[in-house]
Write an enzyme that holds these catalytic residues in place. Structure first.
Site, PDB file in Angstrom:
ATOM      1  N   ASN A   1       1.016  -1.161   0.124  1.00 41.25           N
ATOM      2  CA  ASN A   1       0.120  -0.045   0.006  1.00 41.25           C
ATOM      3  C   ASN A   1       0.898   1.111   0.180  1.00 41.25           C
ATOM      4  O   ASN A   1       1.627   1.595   1.032  1.00 41.25           O
ATOM      5  CB  ASN A   1      -0.877  -0.154   1.348  1.00 41.25           C
ATOM      6  CG  ASN A   1      -1.846   1.307   1.467  1.00 41.25           C
ATOM      7  OD1 ASN A   1      -1.795   2.081   0.453  1.00 41.25           O
ATOM      8  ND2 ASN A   1      -2.174   1.413   2.545  1.00 41.25           N
TER       9      ASN A   1
ATOM     10  N   LYS B   1       0.100   4.190  -0.437  1.00 37.47           N
ATOM     11  CA  LYS B   1      -0.654   5.525   0.420  1.00 37.47           C
ATOM     12  C   LYS B   1      -0.449   6.568  -0.526  1.00 37.47           C
ATOM     13  O   LYS B   1      -0.465   6.496  -1.733  1.00 37.47           O
ATOM     14  CB  LYS B   1       0.104   5.568   1.707  1.00 37.47           C
ATOM     15  CG  LYS B   1      -0.075   4.271   2.885  1.00 37.47           C
ATOM     16  CD  LYS B   1      -0.105   4.545   3.996  1.00 37.47           C
ATOM     17  CE  LYS B   1      -0.123   3.189   4.849  1.00 37.47           C
ATOM     18  NZ  LYS B   1      -0.057   3.185   6.227  1.00 37.47           N
TER      19      LYS B   1
ATOM     20  N   HIS C   1      -9.426   1.153   5.113  1.00 43.74           N
ATOM     21  CA  HIS C   1      -8.115   1.458   5.778  1.00 43.74           C
ATOM     22  C   HIS C   1      -8.362   2.286   6.909  1.00 43.74           C
ATOM     23  O   HIS C   1      -9.103   3.119   6.739  1.00 43.74           O
ATOM     24  CB  HIS C   1      -7.062   1.783   4.891  1.00 43.74           C
ATOM     25  CG  HIS C   1      -5.750   1.833   5.465  1.00 43.74           C
ATOM     26  ND1 HIS C   1      -5.226   2.876   6.285  1.00 43.74           N
ATOM     27  CD2 HIS C   1      -4.711   1.057   5.207  1.00 43.74           C
ATOM     28  CE1 HIS C   1      -4.061   2.351   6.472  1.00 43.74           C
ATOM     29  NE2 HIS C   1      -3.775   1.352   6.108  1.00 43.74           N
TER      30      HIS C   1
ATOM     31  N   GLU D   1      -6.761   4.608   8.085  1.00 45.35           N
ATOM     32  CA  GLU D   1      -6.622   5.965   7.650  1.00 45.35           C
ATOM     33  C   GLU D   1      -7.666   6.553   6.925  1.00 45.35           C
ATOM     34  O   GLU D   1      -7.867   7.789   7.044  1.00 45.35           O
ATOM     35  CB  GLU D   1      -5.219   6.059   6.743  1.00 45.35           C
ATOM     36  CG  GLU D   1      -3.941   6.138   7.759  1.00 45.35           C
ATOM     37  CD  GLU D   1      -2.726   5.693   6.770  1.00 45.35           C
ATOM     38  OE1 GLU D   1      -2.809   5.432   5.662  1.00 45.35           O
ATOM     39  OE2 GLU D   1      -1.978   4.891   7.698  1.00 45.35           O
TER      40      GLU D   1
ATOM     41  N   GLU E   1      -5.008  -4.808  10.778  1.00 48.93           N
ATOM     42  CA  GLU E   1      -3.906  -3.781  10.796  1.00 48.93           C
ATOM     43  C   GLU E   1      -4.142  -3.118  12.234  1.00 48.93           C
ATOM     44  O   GLU E   1      -5.023  -2.277  12.295  1.00 48.93           O
ATOM     45  CB  GLU E   1      -3.912  -2.890   9.620  1.00 48.93           C
ATOM     46  CG  GLU E   1      -3.749  -3.595   8.409  1.00 48.93           C
ATOM     47  CD  GLU E   1      -3.097  -2.369   7.448  1.00 48.93           C
ATOM     48  OE1 GLU E   1      -2.058  -2.732   6.860  1.00 48.93           O
ATOM     49  OE2 GLU E   1      -3.517  -1.257   7.200  1.00 48.93           O
TER      50      GLU E   1
ATOM     51  N   GLY F   1       3.006   2.541  10.783  1.00 41.69           N
ATOM     52  CA  GLY F   1       3.909   3.512  10.586  1.00 41.69           C
ATOM     53  C   GLY F   1       4.694   3.825  11.987  1.00 41.69           C
ATOM     54  O   GLY F   1       5.266   4.818  11.992  1.00 41.69           O
TER      55      GLY F   1
ATOM     56  N   SER G   1       4.027  -2.191  10.424  1.00 42.49           N
ATOM     57  CA  SER G   1       5.267  -2.149  10.309  1.00 42.49           C
ATOM     58  C   SER G   1       5.901  -3.293   9.744  1.00 42.49           C
ATOM     59  O   SER G   1       6.798  -3.900  10.528  1.00 42.49           O
ATOM     60  CB  SER G   1       5.903  -1.692  11.871  1.00 42.49           C
ATOM     61  OG  SER G   1       5.135  -0.360  12.115  1.00 42.49           O
TER      62      SER G   1
END
Ligand code: 13P
Length: 248
Positions: free
Chosen positions: A8, A10, A93, A95, A165, A171, A210
């Site tokens: 991904n 992003k 996701h 985010e 996730e 991250g 990560s």
């Protein structure tokens, strides 16, 4: 079932960088024992799909609208992703859930749109740190699955995929312990079977958060881990291929 290693990107990647990643992936993908997927930003899907055409690497989007077309300025539909060369789409996701207030119902509508357009959806679920500390991680993830998945999710030649996730691992350089991943993936498998019946067994469950070359082998060896959804490390072709070589 072969593991799926999905990247991904992003909101990263201009033309030069996209070519610098996709070119080596094309050459490095042959002979791998897993499936490979890259999800560049929508502006790069056509370029990346062109570089990867005929290769072992599939291309996906990072989101789609629930409708096929219409007055939705700035949005992109599942049919449009398909038209630009994508066969997959990441949905829900964390985010997008936090930046755009996406609810489980929104994600479910997008899953239906993706299936109708012939895209395989990757539905992301995961708890926040506060929810894990409160002992609510499994309840949160179970609720996200029940609200986000649709009938037909696991149907067809390319069944949908779930990505676990944990939000606090994205991250941050922190990953869930292998024991926590094993427990959560077993819970997700049981939930999928309850929701989808025997078809729930066809759904690969990816771990994301990560994932790097140095921790990939351990995470990918955990039971019920069907692959990885990789963020930062997917922006470097050598790192992404190293993770893919750790897959089963
Ligand atoms: P990182 O691998 O950068 O933690 O990102 C994970 C992720 O959000 C993939 O969708």
């Amino acid at each position: 079932m072969r593991q799926l290693i999905a990247g991904n990107w992003k909101m990263n990647g201009l033309t030069e960088q996209a070519a610098a990643i996709a070119g080596p992936l094309r050459r490095g993908a042959d002979g791998l024992g897993c499936d490979l997927l890259v999800c560049p930003p929508a502006t790069m899907i056509g370029t990346v799909a062109h570089i990867l055409v005929g290769s072992a690497v599939a291309v996906g989007g990072q989101d789609c609208h629930a409708k096929a077309s219409g007055a939705h300025t700035g949005d992109i539909s599942a049919v449009m992703l398909r038209d630009s060369g994508a066969n997959w789409v990441i949905l829900g996701h964390s985010e997008r859930r936090s930046d755009h207030g996406e609810s489980d119902a929104t994600v479910r509508a997008k899953v239906l749109a993706a299936r109708a357009a012939g895209l395989a959806p990757i539905v992301c679920v995961g708890e926040t740190e506060a929810q894990r500390v409160a002992g609510a991680a499994e309840q949160v993830v179970g609720g996200q699955l029940a609200g986000s998945l649709s009938d037909g999710f696991a149907d067809g030649a390319a069944p949908g995929v779930v990505a676990y996730e944990p939000v606090w691992a994205i991250g941050t350089g922190r990953t869930a312990t292998e024991a926590d991943v094993a427990a959560m993936h077993a819970h997700i498998r049981a939930t999928l079977t309850a929701l989808l019946g025997p078809a729930g067994a066809r759904v690969r469950i990816l771990y994301g958060g990560s994932v790097k070359p140095d921790n990939a082998a351990g995470l990918l060896a955990v039971p019920e881990v069907g692959g990885a959804l990789v963020g930062g490390a997917s922006l470097n072709a050598a790192d992404f291929l190293a993770i893919a070589r750790a897959a089963r």
